[in-house]
Enzyme design. Structure first.
Site, PDB file in Angstrom:
ATOM      1  N   GLY A 186      -5.644  -6.305   4.801  1.00 49.67           N
ATOM      2  CA  GLY A 186      -6.897  -5.637   5.117  1.00 49.67           C
ATOM      3  C   GLY A 186      -7.839  -6.473   5.946  1.00 49.67           C
ATOM      4  O   GLY A 186      -8.572  -5.941   6.791  1.00 49.67           O
ATOM      5  N   THR A 216      -0.532  -0.057   6.389  1.00 54.79           N
ATOM      6  CA  THR A 216      -0.307  -1.048   5.340  1.00 54.79           C
ATOM      7  C   THR A 216      -0.234  -2.405   6.021  1.00 54.79           C
ATOM      8  O   THR A 216       0.435  -2.573   7.037  1.00 54.79           O
ATOM      9  CB  THR A 216       0.972  -0.753   4.533  1.00 54.79           C
ATOM     10  OG1 THR A 216       1.293  -1.885   3.737  1.00 54.79           O
ATOM     11  CG2 THR A 216       2.155  -0.415   5.415  1.00 54.79           C
ATOM     12  N   GLY A 217      -0.941  -3.336   5.473  1.00 63.77           N
ATOM     13  CA  GLY A 217      -0.999  -4.673   6.068  1.00 63.77           C
ATOM     14  C   GLY A 217      -2.141  -5.415   5.419  1.00 63.77           C
ATOM     15  O   GLY A 217      -2.750  -4.928   4.466  1.00 63.77           O
ATOM     16  N   GLY A 234     -10.295  -3.929   0.529  1.00 61.89           N
ATOM     17  CA  GLY A 234      -9.452  -4.044   1.719  1.00 61.89           C
ATOM     18  C   GLY A 234      -9.681  -2.908   2.691  1.00 61.89           C
ATOM     19  O   GLY A 234     -10.718  -2.237   2.687  1.00 61.89           O
ATOM     20  N   ASP A 235      -8.687  -2.680   3.546  1.00 63.71           N
ATOM     21  CA  ASP A 235      -8.809  -1.644   4.576  1.00 63.71           C
ATOM     22  C   ASP A 235      -8.514  -0.238   4.065  1.00 63.71           C
ATOM     23  O   ASP A 235      -8.973   0.746   4.661  1.00 63.71           O
ATOM     24  CB  ASP A 235      -7.829  -1.935   5.723  1.00 63.71           C
ATOM     25  CG  ASP A 235      -6.388  -1.975   5.229  1.00 63.71           C
ATOM     26  OD1 ASP A 235      -6.110  -2.777   4.305  1.00 63.71           O
ATOM     27  OD2 ASP A 235      -5.554  -1.198   5.729  1.00 63.71           O
ATOM     28  N   THR A 258       0.880  -1.146   0.000  1.00 63.83           N
ATOM     29  CA  THR A 258       0.000   0.000   0.000  1.00 63.83           C
ATOM     30  C   THR A 258       0.919   1.197   0.000  1.00 63.83           C
ATOM     31  O   THR A 258       2.057   1.087   0.420  1.00 63.83           O
ATOM     32  CB  THR A 258      -0.837  -0.024   1.303  1.00 63.83           C
ATOM     33  OG1 THR A 258      -1.611  -1.215   1.319  1.00 63.83           O
ATOM     34  CG2 THR A 258      -1.764   1.150   1.436  1.00 63.83           C
TER      35      THR A 258
END
Ligand code: GLY
Length: 346
Positions: free
Chosen positions: A267, A264-265, A243-244, A213
């Site tokens: 989601g 960032t990771g 996603g998130d 991200t």
């Protein structure tokens, strides 16, 4: 290796660099003129043994260009929200990051992008999910915030709105990068977690292709915070998965009372802990510092078997960039022009 430079504005916003030193705390000086921007180009960095010196230099140069774009806005007296958008657009235009041009493919081989932006002064926000062909989804999120009656739009309607707003629309092949295409093919062949058997509960290890991200957070000279995030999302995701990153309070949050943060990771983990709003709440209601609050949520996600990294800044200009895994593409620059770009533990 840790590298620090002094960045000096020359003439009409050109930047020159000279060796210097600095830390992540705010520089002393006139607090009314204090500003800072911090960026990330995603966790899940390339393993060191895959990172050639040339490639590393390219990543660092792209991060530096992004910081320069944000710094130019802030040094010119601009708003944090404009700095965030400018910095993210640079990373969206780069093939190195999972956003815009460098986006990962979903399992159908299609690029569907998510983005969001938030103004900490007003709590205004804009977001877009699973949009195709828009060159700069962060600018579409900004237009949704500024020029639509909505906070979030998705898919075909979002594309139509982008066209009506006169945003740049690209042909699908603009988003093709060989590296991301080959990575998807490998993932589908192997039937790995991100290919044939997506699960939201599996314990996962970040890898350089799975997700990523880009994001930015900024404090401007008037004390206003802003945050933004943009992504191609999880590689091999099902068509239509969101996603998130476009979810306010999960991937992005900004509130002048607390912090601006972009995550960032994966989601599927970040959404379920409402990660960035939880960080804000920990500051507001538990009195935690920006560093304590972000690390607390990172710990919570780790307990779920997930992995999240963030960049965040508070109203004092304190920047924190905690990450899980081997590293995170990241950097920041303050009003004194000192900037840092880092990838691994440095
Ligand atoms: N954080 C990016 C995603 O899961 O889509």
């Amino acid at each position: 290796m840790r590298r620090v430079f002094s960045m000096v504005l020359v003439g009409m916003g050109f930047l020159t660099l000279a060796a210097s030193s600095g830390a992540e705390s705010p520089a002393p000086g006139d607090s009314e003129r204090r500003f800072v921007i911090a960026i990330h180009g995603g966790g899940g960095v390339r393993p060191r043994d895959e990172m050639t010196p040339e490639l590393e230099a390219s990543y660092r140069a792209a991060l530096r260009r992004s910081l320069e774009a944000g710094y130019e806005v802030l040094a010119g007296g601009g708003d944090s929200i404009d700095a965030v958008e400018a910095a993210i657009r640079v990373m969206e235009d780069s093939p190195f990051f999972n956003a815009g041009k460098g986006s990962s493919f979903n399992r159908e081989g299609i690029v569907q992008m998510d983005a969001s932006i938030m103004d900490g002064r007003t709590l205004d926000a804009g977001a877009v999910g699973v949009v195709q062909r828009v060159r700069n989804p962060i600018t579409l999120a900004r237009r949704i915030m500024d020029s639509s009656p909505h906070v979030m739009m998705a898919d075909q309607g979002a594309l139509e709105f982008a066209k009506a707003q006169g945003l740049t629309i690209e042909a699908p092949h603009y988003f093709y990068t060989e590296r991301k295409w080959e990575s998807l093919q490998r993932r589908l062949r192997q039937g790995t977690e991100y290919g044939k058997r997506p699960s939201k509960t599996a314990r996962i290890t970040p890898d350089s292709h799975a997700f990523g991200t880009v994001g930015a957070v900024a404090l401007d000279a008037r004390g206003n915070l802003a945050a933004g995030t943009s992504t191609g999302g999880r590689e091999g995701k099902l068509h239509g998965r969101i996603g998130d990153s476009p979810i306010i309070g999960a991937g992005t949050y900004a509130n002048n009372a607390t912090l601006a943060v972009s995550s960032t990771g994966l989601g599927e983990h970040v959404i379920r802990v409402v990660a960035t709003k939880t960080m804000s709440d920990l500051m507001q209601y538990e009195g935690m510092s920006v560093d304590e609050a972000t690390r607390a949520v990172i710990g919570q996600v780790a307990e779920m078997g997930g992995s999240i990294s963030v960049v965040a800044v508070d109203q004092d200009g304190s920047v924190t960039m905690p990450y899980s895994g081997d590293g995170m593409y990241r950097g920041f620059v303050r009003e004194d022009g000192v900037y840092e770009v880092r990838i691994y533990e440095e």
